[in-house]
Design a protein around this motif. Structure first.
Motif, short mmCIF file in Angstrom:
data_model
loop_
_atom_site.label_atom_id
_atom_site.label_comp_id
_atom_site.label_asym_id
_atom_site.label_seq_id
_atom_site.Cartn_x
_atom_site.Cartn_y
_atom_site.Cartn_z
N ASN A 1 -4.24 0.44 -2.18
CA ASN A 1 -4.03 -0.87 -1.56
C ASN A 1 -3.94 -1.94 -2.63
O ASN A 1 -4.32 -1.73 -3.78
N SER A 2 -3.43 -3.09 -2.22
CA SER A 2 -3.30 -4.24 -3.14
C SER A 2 -2.65 -3.82 -4.45
O SER A 2 -3.13 -4.15 -5.54
N ARG B 1 -9.69 -1.07 -4.92
CA ARG B 1 -8.32 -1.07 -4.39
C ARG B 1 -7.86 0.32 -3.97
O ARG B 1 -7.12 0.46 -3.00
N SER C 1 0.83 -1.21 0.00
CA SER C 1 0.00 0.00 0.00
C SER C 1 0.87 1.26 0.00
O SER C 1 2.00 1.25 0.51
N GLN D 1 -5.45 6.70 -1.35
CA GLN D 1 -5.01 5.51 -0.64
C GLN D 1 -5.01 4.37 -1.64
O GLN D 1 -6.05 4.04 -2.21
N ARG E 1 0.08 5.80 0.20
CA ARG E 1 -0.89 6.89 0.27
C ARG E 1 -0.27 8.13 -0.33
O ARG E 1 0.75 8.63 0.15
#
Length: 117
Positions: A84-85, A67, A17, A82, A19
């Motif tokens: 993720n994955s 995601r 991840s 953000q 950000r």
């Protein structure tokens, strides 16, 4: 004039991840939306996500739905992404974008995201 400064890019392993943040400064008024685009060298810049500045409605590219999450802080004039994955195909330079109801738009300088397999 408006200045957009991105931060938060870097190198991450697949499945990890990151950000991203984009801080807007200058003449911040009549903003309709802010968002993120990405570009791989030699390819066209593509839409990733956007958020309405007033209502907070969001829109995502199909490739990142589920995601990535875009959010904003109207007090700080900052938009976040953000991620993720993360996948190797997410590797790109990510650019922040600010839109003034189509009358004008602004871009940040970009931040590199690299996802290793």
């Amino acid at each position: 004039q408006v200045q957009l400064v991105e931060s938060g890019g870097g190198l991450v392993q697949s499945g990890g991840s990151l950000r991203l943040s984009c801080a807007a400064s200058g003449s911040i008024s009549r903003v309709s939306a802010m968002g993120w685009y990405r570009q791989v060298s030699g390819k066209e810049r593509e839409f990733v996500a956007a958020i309405s500045w007033s209502g907070g409605g969001t829109n995502y590219a199909d490739s990142v739905k589920g995601r990535f999450t875009i959010s904003r802080d109207n007090v700080k004039n900052t938009v976040y992404l953000q991620m993720n994955s993360l996948k190797p195909e997410d590797t790109a330079a990510y650019y922040c974008h600010l839109d003034r109801f189509g009358a004008a738009d602004y871009w940040g300088q970009g931040t590199q995201v690299t996802v290793s397999s």
